[in-house]
Design a protein around this motif. Structure first.
Motif, mmCIF file in Angstrom:
data_model
loop_
_atom_site.group_PDB
_atom_site.id
_atom_site.type_symbol
_atom_site.label_atom_id
_atom_site.label_comp_id
_atom_site.label_asym_id
_atom_site.label_seq_id
_atom_site.Cartn_x
_atom_site.Cartn_y
_atom_site.Cartn_z
ATOM 1 N N HIS A 104 -14.209 -3.041 -0.067
ATOM 2 C CA HIS A 104 -13.053 -2.151 0.003
ATOM 3 C C HIS A 104 -13.585 -0.721 -0.004
ATOM 4 O O HIS A 104 -14.295 -0.325 -0.925
ATOM 5 C CB HIS A 104 -12.125 -2.385 -1.198
ATOM 6 N N LYS A 105 -13.234 -0.004 1.031
ATOM 7 C CA LYS A 105 -13.749 1.360 1.226
ATOM 8 C C LYS A 105 -15.282 1.376 1.076
ATOM 9 O O LYS A 105 -15.853 2.159 0.310
ATOM 10 C CB LYS A 105 -13.076 2.327 0.256
ATOM 11 N N GLU A 144 -6.042 -2.889 -2.036
ATOM 12 C CA GLU A 144 -5.396 -1.566 -1.963
ATOM 13 C C GLU A 144 -4.555 -1.339 -3.218
ATOM 14 O O GLU A 144 -4.629 -0.269 -3.846
ATOM 15 C CB GLU A 144 -4.492 -1.480 -0.732
ATOM 16 N N ASN A 145 -3.764 -2.361 -3.574
ATOM 17 C CA ASN A 145 -2.918 -2.231 -4.775
ATOM 18 C C ASN A 145 -3.779 -2.082 -6.032
ATOM 19 O O ASN A 145 -3.428 -1.342 -6.944
ATOM 20 C CB ASN A 145 -1.990 -3.443 -4.918
ATOM 21 N N GLY A 179 0.793 -1.227 0.000
ATOM 22 C CA GLY A 179 0.000 0.000 0.000
ATOM 23 C C GLY A 179 0.824 1.275 0.000
ATOM 24 O O GLY A 179 0.277 2.369 -0.050
ATOM 25 N N SER A 227 -6.545 -7.380 1.964
ATOM 26 C CA SER A 227 -6.694 -5.919 1.856
ATOM 27 C C SER A 227 -5.573 -5.320 1.012
ATOM 28 O O SER A 227 -5.809 -4.372 0.261
ATOM 29 C CB SER A 227 -6.759 -5.280 3.237
ATOM 30 N N VAL A 228 -4.352 -5.903 1.093
ATOM 31 C CA VAL A 228 -3.234 -5.383 0.281
ATOM 32 C C VAL A 228 -3.567 -5.510 -1.204
ATOM 33 O O VAL A 228 -3.338 -4.579 -1.987
ATOM 34 C CB VAL A 228 -1.931 -6.150 0.614
ATOM 35 N N LYS A 277 3.592 1.680 -5.658
ATOM 36 C CA LYS A 277 2.815 1.052 -6.739
ATOM 37 C C LYS A 277 3.716 0.848 -7.944
ATOM 38 O O LYS A 277 4.641 1.649 -8.185
ATOM 39 C CB LYS A 277 1.583 1.892 -7.082
ATOM 40 N N ARG A 336 -4.566 -9.062 6.173
ATOM 41 C CA ARG A 336 -3.753 -8.039 5.510
ATOM 42 C C ARG A 336 -3.542 -8.413 4.042
ATOM 43 O O ARG A 336 -3.547 -7.547 3.166
ATOM 44 C CB ARG A 336 -2.403 -7.938 6.241
#
Lengths: 305, 385
Positions: free
Chosen positions: B186-187, B89-90, A240, B85-86, A243, B82
């Motif tokens: 996500h969000k 997120e990516n 996170g 979620s990673v 990128k 995690r």
């Protein structure tokens, strides 16, 4: 005329001094100006592994993928293993006895240094200029150089077009005029990919390769070049925070470097590599240090196996 | 004297008859008491065993509910991990699969595999497969216990509820698979889904099949829209007569008769209880002789009454025999008394006869003497004349 004589005399003096130094070095450290081949390694009973702590190839804690591979190679040869720590600017000199300066795909030999190792294995990417000074083994690992940005950077990752050349061109458009972090004498040197022609805001990182991802996270630059193994490790370590924008190079290979004076040693290593691929020991080591890479580049490992 | 004796005998006989009658009444009362007690005990036992069956089934249902709540927790933990979620997120950063994003899937796959490997009951794996599906339905991660499962055709997008915030348990449409699913947000936007396949064999082996309960069969039954179907049912041990699972009412025992493959009938009782927090219920089929094999309470009463009549009959027979003996004894006694009286009378008569004979003899002697005297007198008179 007089000036030409003086120049010729100076040249002769320089040549004599260099030759004298070489003879003295040869006398003081016999065999250290030339790389040792298989017989000499076996006779000496030790394999000297030149390496630089870098990603999971050499962790710096006495292990790593290349460390284990070289230890197995030493065992295969029936000699002791010895790790010789070096640096990216010195590694090829320590292997070949010649200091070089890369110039694009070419090199300039700048001097001589004592040979300190028999093999160089540290996640070394096979590059054209490097092939001019050393011989590489069969590929041991896949590689590619990616452009990496901090997560909050306005630069957006490209959508793959399934054509690597088009993807590279798309990435290079983002680099134009942007600050870019690279590292000299490594596969992350921007000039290797013609990036110096796109942006004049290139800075070369002084720290180790392992510190490049944290450097952009800490705001040293918005963009950096990272090779795939390092980028994947960085994605795991700092999820996170960074990128991947896209590729700046075609697919590359990593391999073990040998002095051009050690053809038999290289041949023996290739034999050993094929054998360890067949008996599974190579994949055990890869899985241990880069367990996600075989899944990421299945073609490489399928083809190479 | 004789009359007094007879009266005494009759009084004794009456007294004895009364005692026998009272004993008979008491016996009948006791037998009736036993009969009622037995009936009540049998009815109570049957009720208790049925309650026990209910409790056992409830315990199983609770265990299965707990099992599924644990599985839901597993999926919640995966969704909160995690690793997952990673990836999202990516993805939100715009990274493409070809350049870095795919790497984020590898730790997810590792985590799924680790869960499959670790979660076991005894030696049997709980999960056979865990997948991560993107919002659009494309497969991102497929971790399976065996490679053959990965090649399976899937219809997950059709049969699972969309956008559910909590983990849900469901079965496949044919009832052969158990799936647990959780949506990933996500969000606060629906981003994908994690689906885990649970091995029904493990569930049956460790939670529904008990050693030493050969008379019972327990099935996990799905109560979904498609109807009530048993999940992963073994071939039923009965060829026909098996009721439709949907017709077995929750908590209400249903008795029925089924034919086995050998052609013989067998009585069974079916009980169905819900598994909380799941669309399933447990159906247990019991053929315990204590619950099913015995006659019903009314049959028991009839049999007990017949038994009581038999016992009372024997008692009456014994009493009758005793009475007869008593009468005979009385008659004998009376005969003996009469004989003694006769003897006495005979002796009196004999004495009288003897007296009479003696008197007669004396009379005869007197007569003789008189005659002799008269004769002599006559003679003397004659002589005198």
């Amino acid at each position: 005329m007089k000036g030409k004589r003086v120049y010729t005399r100076n040249l002769c003096v320089k040549t004599i001094v260099l030759l004298s130094m070489a003879v003295m070095a040869l006398a003081l450290f016999p065999g250290t100006l030339l790389g040792r081949d298989l017989d000499a390694v076996k006779q000496d009973g030790v394999l000297r592994h030149l390496g630089i702590p870098y990603a999971n190839f050499i962790t710096g804690s006495g292990d790593g993928m290349d460390v284990e591979l070289m230890k197995l190679f030493a065992k295969h040869l029936g000699v002791k293993y010895e790790f010789v720590k070096t640096d990216w600017s010195e590694i090829f000199g320590d292997l070949t006895g010649k200091t070089v300066k890369p110039k694009g795909d070419d090199i300039e030999i700048t001097g001589s240094v004592p040979v300190k190792g028999d093999v160089a294995a540290s996640g070394i990417t096979v590059l054209p200029w490097r092939q001019k000074i050393v011989d590489f083994s069969l590929p041991t690992f896949p590689n590619q150089v990616w452009l990496v940005a901090r997560a909050d950077s306005p630069v957006k990752p490209i959508k793959s077009s399934n054509n690597i050349s088009r993807d590279i061109a798309a990435v290079k458009k983002f680099i134009a005029g942007q600050p870019l972090l690279g590292k000299a004498s490594t596969c992350l040197e921007p000039s290797l990919y013609g990036l110096e022609k796109i942006t004049d805001r290139i800075s070369l990182f002084e720290g180790s390769l392992n510190e490049m991802a944290p450097a952009i996270i800490n705001g040293k630059s918005d963009l950096t070049l990272l090779d795939v193994p390092d980028a994947l490790v960085a994605l795991q370590k700092w999820p996170g925070k960074i990128k991947i924008i896209g590729p700046v190079s075609e697919m590359q290979d990593m391999a073990v470097a040998f002095s051009q004076d050690s053809p038999e040693l290289r041949k023996e290593f290739n034999k050993f590599l094929n054998k360890s691929k067949k008996d599974g020991s190579y994949f055990r080591i890869v899985k241990k240090y880069y367990h996600f890479v075989p899944n990421y580049y299945p073609e490489f490992f399928r083809k190479k196996s | 004297m004789q009359n007094a004796n007879n009266g005494q005998i009759k009084w004794h006989a009456k007294k004895r008859n009364l005692a026998v009658f009272l004993a008979g009444i008491m016996l009948i009362a006791y037998v009736s008491f036993l009969l009622v007690t037995n009936y009540l005990s049998a009815a109570n036992l049957q009720r208790t065993l049925l309650e026990q069956l209910k409790r056992d089934t409830e315990w199983h249902a609770t265990a299965v509910a707990y099992f599924f709540s644990e599985r839901k927790d597993d999926l919640v933990n995966l969704a909160l991990s995690r690793e997952v979620s990673v990836f999202f997120e990516n993805k939100a950063l715009g990274m493409s699969m070809e350049y870095g994003l795919r790497q984020s899937l590898i730790p997810i796959s590792d985590r799924f595999q680790d869960l499959i490997r670790r979660k076991k009951i005894g030696e049997d794996a709980i999960y056979s497969r865990i997948v991560l599906i993107e919002k659009g339905g494309s497969l991102l991660v497929d971790a399976a216990a065996s490679r053959s499962l990965i090649k399976m055709r899937d219809e997950w997008s059709k049969h699972l509820p969309q956008d559910h915030e909590e983990a849900v348990v469901a079965s496949s449409i044919d009832g052969r698979e158990l799936r647990i699913s959780i949506s990933y947000f996500h969000k606060e936007k629906y981003a994908g889904r994690i689906i885990a396949w649970v091995e029904p064999e493990t569930l049956y082996k460790h939670l529904l099949m008990e050693e030493g309960t050969a008379n019972r069969m327990t099935f996990l039954v799905t109560d979904e829209k498609s109807g009530s179907l048993p999940v992963f049912m073994q071939p039923p041990p009965f060829a026909s007569g098996f009721p439709d699972f949907g017709k077995i009412e929750i908590g209400r025992p249903l008795e029925f008769e089924a034919n086995n493959y050998q052609g013989s009938n067998r009585k069974l009782i079916a009980l169905r209880l819900p598994v909380q927090g799941t669309p399933f219920s447990l159906v247990v089929f019991a053929s315990d002789p204590e619950i099913i094999g015995r006659p019903n309470p009314w049959q028991l009463v009839t049999r007990m009454a017949l038994l009581a009549l038999f016992v009372i009959g024997i008692v009456v027979f014994i009493i009758a025999l005793s009475m007869k003996r008593l009468i005979l004894q009385t008659q004998l006694h009376e005969a003996m008394l009469r004989e003694a009286e006769l003897q006495k009378k005979r002796q009196e008569l004999e004495a009288e006869i003897a007296e009479r004979r003696r008197v007669e003899t004396a009379l005869q002697d007197t007569e003789k003497n008189c005659r002799r005297s008269s004769t002599s007198c006559r003679t003397r008179l004659l002589q005198s004349i």
